[in-house]
Motif scaffolding. Structure first.
Motif, mmCIF file in Angstrom:
data_model
loop_
_atom_site.group_PDB
_atom_site.id
_atom_site.type_symbol
_atom_site.label_atom_id
_atom_site.label_comp_id
_atom_site.label_asym_id
_atom_site.label_seq_id
_atom_site.Cartn_x
_atom_site.Cartn_y
_atom_site.Cartn_z
ATOM 1 N N VAL A 135 67.973 27.507 37.447
ATOM 2 C CA VAL A 135 67.438 28.811 37.806
ATOM 3 C C VAL A 135 66.779 29.417 36.570
ATOM 4 O O VAL A 135 67.426 29.588 35.539
ATOM 5 N N ARG A 136 65.489 29.728 36.677
ATOM 6 C CA ARG A 136 64.832 30.276 35.486
ATOM 7 C C ARG A 136 64.582 31.771 35.643
ATOM 8 O O ARG A 136 64.377 32.269 36.753
ATOM 9 N N PHE A 137 64.633 32.457 34.535
ATOM 10 C CA PHE A 137 64.405 33.907 34.550
ATOM 11 C C PHE A 137 63.951 34.358 33.171
ATOM 12 O O PHE A 137 64.216 33.701 32.169
ATOM 13 N N ALA A 138 63.244 35.480 33.166
ATOM 14 C CA ALA A 138 62.717 36.027 31.910
ATOM 15 C C ALA A 138 63.563 37.240 31.515
ATOM 16 O O ALA A 138 63.393 38.325 32.076
ATOM 17 N N PRO A 139 64.478 37.080 30.573
ATOM 18 C CA PRO A 139 65.365 38.192 30.199
ATOM 19 C C PRO A 139 64.604 39.476 29.853
ATOM 20 O O PRO A 139 65.034 40.576 30.213
ATOM 21 N N MET A 140 63.458 39.344 29.171
ATOM 22 C CA MET A 140 62.736 40.542 28.717
ATOM 23 C C MET A 140 62.254 41.414 29.883
ATOM 24 O O MET A 140 62.056 42.612 29.720
ATOM 25 N N LEU A 141 62.080 40.825 31.063
ATOM 26 C CA LEU A 141 61.609 41.612 32.209
ATOM 27 C C LEU A 141 62.714 42.509 32.776
ATOM 28 O O LEU A 141 62.459 43.360 33.623
ATOM 29 N N SER A 142 63.941 42.295 32.306
ATOM 30 C CA SER A 142 65.042 43.137 32.785
ATOM 31 C C SER A 142 65.558 44.084 31.707
ATOM 32 O O SER A 142 66.679 44.590 31.789
ATOM 33 N N THR A 143 64.727 44.310 30.685
ATOM 34 C CA THR A 143 65.175 45.194 29.596
ATOM 35 C C THR A 143 64.478 46.563 29.634
ATOM 36 O O THR A 143 64.557 47.330 28.679
ATOM 37 N N ARG A 144 63.798 46.851 30.771
ATOM 38 C CA ARG A 144 63.004 48.091 30.851
ATOM 39 C C ARG A 144 63.841 49.364 30.814
ATOM 40 O O ARG A 144 63.355 50.434 30.520
ATOM 41 N N LYS A 145 65.136 49.232 31.205
ATOM 42 C CA LYS A 145 65.984 50.435 31.189
ATOM 43 C C LYS A 145 67.037 50.365 30.100
ATOM 44 O O LYS A 145 68.098 50.984 30.200
ATOM 45 N N GLY A 146 66.760 49.538 29.100
ATOM 46 C CA GLY A 146 67.637 49.556 27.928
ATOM 47 C C GLY A 146 68.655 48.444 27.830
ATOM 48 O O GLY A 146 69.375 48.341 26.835
ATOM 49 N N LEU A 147 68.763 47.620 28.868
ATOM 50 C CA LEU A 147 69.681 46.488 28.809
ATOM 51 C C LEU A 147 69.208 45.526 27.717
ATOM 52 O O LEU A 147 67.999 45.328 27.564
ATOM 53 N N SER A 148 70.136 44.917 26.982
ATOM 54 C CA SER A 148 69.698 43.938 25.978
ATOM 55 C C SER A 148 69.463 42.596 26.658
ATOM 56 O O SER A 148 70.070 42.299 27.699
ATOM 57 N N ALA A 149 68.579 41.782 26.077
ATOM 58 C CA ALA A 149 68.288 40.461 26.655
ATOM 59 C C ALA A 149 69.566 39.633 26.731
ATOM 60 O O ALA A 149 69.775 38.880 27.683
ATOM 61 N N GLU A 150 70.419 39.818 25.751
ATOM 62 C CA GLU A 150 71.680 39.084 25.728
ATOM 63 C C GLU A 150 72.558 39.417 26.944
ATOM 64 O O GLU A 150 73.122 38.533 27.579
ATOM 65 N N ARG A 151 72.635 40.707 27.256
ATOM 66 C CA ARG A 151 73.434 41.131 28.419
ATOM 67 C C ARG A 151 72.805 40.620 29.717
ATOM 68 O O ARG A 151 73.507 40.306 30.671
ATOM 69 N N VAL A 152 71.478 40.574 29.756
ATOM 70 C CA VAL A 152 70.796 40.044 30.946
ATOM 71 C C VAL A 152 71.250 38.597 31.172
ATOM 72 O O VAL A 152 71.656 38.214 32.268
ATOM 73 N N ILE A 153 71.211 37.824 30.100
ATOM 74 C CA ILE A 153 71.577 36.402 30.207
ATOM 75 C C ILE A 153 73.042 36.259 30.633
ATOM 76 O O ILE A 153 73.371 35.503 31.543
ATOM 77 N N GLN A 154 73.909 37.026 29.981
ATOM 78 C CA GLN A 154 75.335 36.938 30.324
ATOM 79 C C GLN A 154 75.580 37.269 31.793
ATOM 80 O O GLN A 154 76.378 36.611 32.459
ATOM 81 N N SER A 155 74.868 38.272 32.312
ATOM 82 C CA SER A 155 75.067 38.676 33.712
ATOM 83 C C SER A 155 74.633 37.576 34.668
ATOM 84 O O SER A 155 75.322 37.261 35.635
ATOM 85 N N VAL A 156 73.471 36.988 34.399
ATOM 86 C CA VAL A 156 72.971 35.929 35.281
ATOM 87 C C VAL A 156 73.904 34.714 35.233
ATOM 88 O O VAL A 156 74.291 34.171 36.271
ATOM 89 N N VAL A 157 74.297 34.340 34.014
ATOM 90 C CA VAL A 157 75.181 33.173 33.872
ATOM 91 C C VAL A 157 76.509 33.416 34.599
ATOM 92 O O VAL A 157 77.039 32.525 35.272
ATOM 93 N N GLU A 158 77.011 34.635 34.514
ATOM 94 C CA GLU A 158 78.255 34.983 35.205
ATOM 95 C C GLU A 158 78.094 34.800 36.721
ATOM 96 O O GLU A 158 78.956 34.229 37.389
ATOM 97 N N GLY A 159 76.971 35.289 37.263
ATOM 98 C CA GLY A 159 76.708 35.142 38.703
ATOM 99 C C GLY A 159 76.595 33.682 39.114
ATOM 100 O O GLY A 159 77.115 33.265 40.152
ATOM 101 N N LEU A 160 75.937 32.899 38.287
ATOM 102 C CA LEU A 160 75.780 31.467 38.585
ATOM 103 C C LEU A 160 77.139 30.764 38.567
ATOM 104 O O LEU A 160 77.447 29.943 39.427
ATOM 105 N N LYS A 161 77.961 31.122 37.586
ATOM 106 C CA LYS A 161 79.290 30.498 37.477
ATOM 107 C C LYS A 161 80.145 30.826 38.690
ATOM 108 O O LYS A 161 80.836 29.966 39.233
#
Ligand SMILES: [Zn+2]
Length: 342
Positions: free
Chosen positions: A102-128
């Motif tokens: 599953v591919r995604f662009a972390p930077m596209l989810s940082t518009r409201k202040g989320l860090s790219a790192e948190r974006v990745i952690q959230s997606v990985v958590e959902g996948l797991k």
């Protein structure tokens, strides 16, 4: 050659290498995450479809890319990112996709202040979680974006390195290829090569075979789409000699007008030449498709049969960025299941 039967195709194990998270959020999941955030969507189902699906009337890659905006508005919080990743694995489990990148662009989810790192952690958590509940093995690929600032794309290289083997298995470059050719990203991709990151790049989606060659020369072992190779036998042969696997996404390729009509789709040409192909959806929601539909399309047009479907699936496993143990398990499942339909 036995023709494919929809129900059987659905039941057979399949793998998918090229699936964008933001383009694969079902309308049901989109309504859920929008509700949770008080984000207003059109109540009328047809109006929602017009907003988020490309459809046959889509005229270009840029128009296609515009269909992601509504979903992206809702993908700025951790809970939504985790939910869409989880629901995607549930959706693909229904058609027996046993492994998905599953591919995604972390930077596209940082518009409201989320860090790219948190974006990745959230997606990985959902996948797991999806892996636990639905039995679908999955990994993430991080997308750098064409047109984004160099420092943002460099950060994605660093984050891929940081998360490699922890839910993330590779890096990609996505977005507006026509205006931002791969050679402009030489310095950034060179760093990814230095870090030994598995690389797949979007190229050859807008008529330029040179972009495919440049992507391979920069270090990609897989190419997303690669359709422009049909116009350049020399570069096509170059890719074959390099053992490149091309992730084709037939229905998306028609919608983005990468090819104008099915008669001009180069599937048979690529097969005959000996180019390694794997089949994906690109965007399940935006393209209103799934992997079963993509295989049925190929069978309708080229009578690939179960033998062809098996070969394409094995190519996918071979080219995936999964570890060797996972690949072995996936391959065994495929060989056993397809034996029953030959
Ligand atoms: Zn793509």
């Amino acid at each position: 050659m036995t023709r494919l039967e929809q129900k059987t195709v659905e039941n057979l194990p399949k793998v998918e290498l090229h699936c964008h998270l933001d383009g694969s959020v079902s309308k049901k999941t989109l309504r859920n995450i929008a509700n949770e955030q008080g984000y207003e969507l059109p109540e009328n189902e047809e109006a929602l479809c017009t907003l988020v699906e490309a459809g046959e009337g889509c005229q270009s890659l840029l128009e296609y890319i515009g269909k992601f905006e509504t979903v992206l508005d809702c993908l700025q919080v951790e809970s939504a990112l985790e939910e869409v990743a989880y629901e995607l694995t549930g959706d693909v489990a229904k058609e027996n996709v046993t492994y998905i990148e599953v591919r995604f662009a972390p930077m596209l989810s940082t518009r409201k202040g989320l860090s790219a790192e948190r974006v990745i952690q959230s997606v990985v958590e959902g996948l797991k979680k999806g892996e636990r509940d639905f039995g679908v093995k999955s990994n993430g690929i991080l997308c750098m974006m064409r047109g984004h600032q160099e420092k943002d794309n460099l950060e994605i290289v660093e984050l891929t390195k940081e998360f490699l083997g922890q839910g993330i298995v590779g890096i990609d470059l996505a977005g507006d290829e026509a205006n931002y050719p791969p050679k402009e990203y030489k310095k950034i991709i060179k760093l990814a090569v230095e870090y030994d990151l598995p690389i797949t790049l979007h190229a050859g989606e807008c008529g330029c075979a040179t972009n495919v060659q440049d992507s391979v020369d920069l270090g990609a072992t897989r190419i997303g789409h690669g359709i422009a190779l049909k116009d350049d036998p020399e570069i096509l042969n170059y890719c074959i000699s390099k053992g490149i696997t091309v992730e084709i996404c037939p229905n998306s390729n028609l919608q983005t007008k990468t090819v104008d009509k099915w008669e001009n789709y180069p599937f048979e040409e690529f097969q005959k030449a000996g180019l390694k192909l794997a089949v994906s959806t690109d965007n399940r929601a935006v393209s209103n498709t799934n992997l079963t539909k993509e295989f049925m399309t190929l069978d309708r047009l080229y009578q690939i049969g179960y033998k062809g479907m098996e070969e394409l699936t094995l190519n996918g496993i071979q080219a995936s960025f999964a570890d060797e143990t996972t690949k072995k398990i996936l391959k065994k499942q495929v060989l056993e299941s397809y034996q029953l339909v030959h």
